[in-house]
Design a protein around this motif. Structure first.
Motif, PDB file in Angstrom:
ATOM      1  N   ALA A   1      -7.555 -12.308  -2.179  1.00 22.23           N
ATOM      2  CA  ALA A   1      -6.619 -11.279  -2.646  1.00 22.23           C
ATOM      3  C   ALA A   1      -6.793 -10.001  -1.842  1.00 22.23           C
ATOM      4  N   VAL A   2      -5.820  -9.135  -1.970  1.00 29.03           N
ATOM      5  CA  VAL A   2      -5.885  -7.800  -1.390  1.00 29.03           C
ATOM      6  C   VAL A   2      -6.131  -6.829  -2.537  1.00 29.03           C
ATOM      7  N   VAL A   3      -7.092  -5.934  -2.361  1.00 28.68           N
ATOM      8  CA  VAL A   3      -7.375  -4.926  -3.374  1.00 28.68           C
ATOM      9  C   VAL A   3      -6.892  -3.583  -2.835  1.00 28.68           C
ATOM     10  N   LEU A   4      -6.077  -2.895  -3.621  1.00 31.02           N
ATOM     11  CA  LEU A   4      -5.627  -1.557  -3.271  1.00 31.02           C
ATOM     12  C   LEU A   4      -6.376  -0.572  -4.157  1.00 31.02           C
ATOM     13  N   GLU A   5      -7.234   0.241  -3.535  1.00 37.43           N
ATOM     14  CA  GLU A   5      -8.010   1.233  -4.277  1.00 37.43           C
ATOM     15  C   GLU A   5      -7.273   2.559  -4.233  1.00 37.43           C
ATOM     16  N   VAL A   6      -6.966   3.091  -5.408  1.00 39.81           N
ATOM     17  CA  VAL A   6      -6.229   4.350  -5.528  1.00 39.81           C
ATOM     18  C   VAL A   6      -7.208   5.448  -5.911  1.00 39.81           C
ATOM     19  N   ARG A   7      -7.229   6.499  -5.101  1.00 43.98           N
ATOM     20  CA  ARG A   7      -8.062   7.668  -5.391  1.00 43.98           C
ATOM     21  C   ARG A   7      -7.146   8.881  -5.529  1.00 43.98           C
ATOM     22  N   VAL A   8      -7.373   9.672  -6.584  1.00 50.17           N
ATOM     23  CA  VAL A   8      -6.590  10.888  -6.811  1.00 50.17           C
ATOM     24  C   VAL A   8      -7.552  12.019  -7.159  1.00 50.17           C
ATOM     25  N   ALA A   9      -7.030  13.242  -7.179  1.00 51.91           N
ATOM     26  CA  ALA A   9      -7.836  14.387  -7.590  1.00 51.91           C
ATOM     27  C   ALA A   9      -8.306  14.170  -9.031  1.00 51.91           C
TER      28      ALA A   9
ATOM     29  N   ARG B   1      -1.577 -12.138  -3.381  1.00 51.17           N
ATOM     30  CA  ARG B   1      -2.257 -11.750  -4.626  1.00 51.17           C
ATOM     31  C   ARG B   1      -2.822 -10.358  -4.382  1.00 51.17           C
ATOM     32  N   VAL B   2      -2.325  -9.381  -5.107  1.00 54.59           N
ATOM     33  CA  VAL B   2      -2.730  -7.987  -4.914  1.00 54.59           C
ATOM     34  C   VAL B   2      -3.219  -7.413  -6.227  1.00 54.59           C
ATOM     35  N   MET B   3      -4.364  -6.726  -6.179  1.00 54.46           N
ATOM     36  CA  MET B   3      -4.903  -6.053  -7.357  1.00 54.46           C
ATOM     37  C   MET B   3      -4.950  -4.563  -7.068  1.00 54.46           C
ATOM     38  N   VAL B   4      -4.649  -3.754  -8.077  1.00 63.36           N
ATOM     39  CA  VAL B   4      -4.700  -2.301  -7.944  1.00 63.36           C
ATOM     40  C   VAL B   4      -5.859  -1.793  -8.786  1.00 63.36           C
TER      41      VAL B   4
ATOM     42  N   VAL C   1       4.413  -3.473 -11.345  1.00 63.57           N
ATOM     43  CA  VAL C   1       5.348  -3.312 -10.226  1.00 63.57           C
ATOM     44  C   VAL C   1       4.757  -3.933  -8.961  1.00 63.57           C
ATOM     45  N   VAL C   2       3.488  -3.653  -8.705  1.00 58.67           N
ATOM     46  CA  VAL C   2       2.830  -4.180  -7.503  1.00 58.67           C
ATOM     47  C   VAL C   2       2.719  -5.703  -7.580  1.00 58.67           C
ATOM     48  N   LYS C   3       2.407  -6.207  -8.765  1.00 58.63           N
ATOM     49  CA  LYS C   3       2.289  -7.656  -8.927  1.00 58.63           C
ATOM     50  C   LYS C   3       3.630  -8.336  -8.639  1.00 58.63           C
ATOM     51  N   ALA C   4       4.719  -7.751  -9.129  1.00 58.73           N
ATOM     52  CA  ALA C   4       6.049  -8.312  -8.886  1.00 58.73           C
ATOM     53  C   ALA C   4       6.383  -8.302  -7.393  1.00 58.73           C
ATOM     54  N   ALA C   5       6.075  -7.199  -6.720  1.00 54.18           N
ATOM     55  CA  ALA C   5       6.331  -7.110  -5.280  1.00 54.18           C
ATOM     56  C   ALA C   5       5.443  -8.082  -4.514  1.00 54.18           C
TER      57      ALA C   5
ATOM     58  N   ARG D   1       0.850  -1.198   0.000  1.00 52.15           N
ATOM     59  CA  ARG D   1       0.000   0.000   0.000  1.00 52.15           C
ATOM     60  C   ARG D   1       0.885   1.247   0.000  1.00 52.15           C
ATOM     61  N   GLU D   2       1.921   1.237   0.824  1.00 52.66           N
ATOM     62  CA  GLU D   2       2.837   2.383   0.875  1.00 52.66           C
ATOM     63  C   GLU D   2       3.584   2.548  -0.448  1.00 52.66           C
ATOM     64  N   LEU D   3       3.938   1.448  -1.078  1.00 50.20           N
ATOM     65  CA  LEU D   3       4.608   1.499  -2.377  1.00 50.20           C
ATOM     66  C   LEU D   3       3.705   2.166  -3.419  1.00 50.20           C
ATOM     67  N   VAL D   4       2.452   1.730  -3.482  1.00 50.05           N
ATOM     68  CA  VAL D   4       1.496   2.312  -4.435  1.00 50.05           C
ATOM     69  C   VAL D   4       1.295   3.794  -4.139  1.00 50.05           C
ATOM     70  N   GLU D   5       1.176   4.129  -2.862  1.00 51.18           N
ATOM     71  CA  GLU D   5       0.982   5.532  -2.477  1.00 51.18           C
ATOM     72  C   GLU D   5       2.182   6.382  -2.886  1.00 51.18           C
ATOM     73  N   PHE D   6       3.386   5.887  -2.655  1.00 51.19           N
ATOM     74  CA  PHE D   6       4.607   6.622  -3.003  1.00 51.19           C
ATOM     75  C   PHE D   6       4.690   6.859  -4.512  1.00 51.19           C
TER      76      PHE D   6
END
Length: 82
Positions: free
Chosen positions: A35-43, A75-78, A64-68, A8-13
């Motif tokens: 799986a873990v889902v990472l939801e990204v919200r931006v302006a 199992r992580v989805m963005v 990148v996230v899949k490799a990490a 999550r911190e990697l995606v945020e960075f």
């Protein structure tokens, strides 16, 4: 899921370094059964910067996230949401 906060911190960075309004970036972790889902919200104005032309930046971010995640054995989805 011990490694998912790091992802999550990697995606945020990465996302914050792409956008004009880094303070508006929110990455929410949703733990699912498989799986873990990472939801990204931006302006709204930064949406195009995160997705990129023909989705290239979003695809690269997911790669990148899949490799990490594979290294962490997860199992992580963005998902980029509004």
């Amino acid at each position: 899921m011990e490694h998912s906060p790091d992802l999550r911190e990697l995606v945020e960075f990465i996302t914050k370094s792409l956008v004009d309004e880094p303070a508006a970036v929110r990455v929410t972790q949703v733990d699912g059964e498989h799986a873990v889902v990472l939801e990204v919200r931006v302006a709204a104005l930064d949406m195009g910067k995160v997705i990129g032309k023909q989705g290239r930046i979003a695809r690269a971010l997911r790669a990148v996230v899949k490799a990490a995640a594979v290294r962490a054995g997860k199992r992580v989805m963005v998902e980029i949401v509004q």
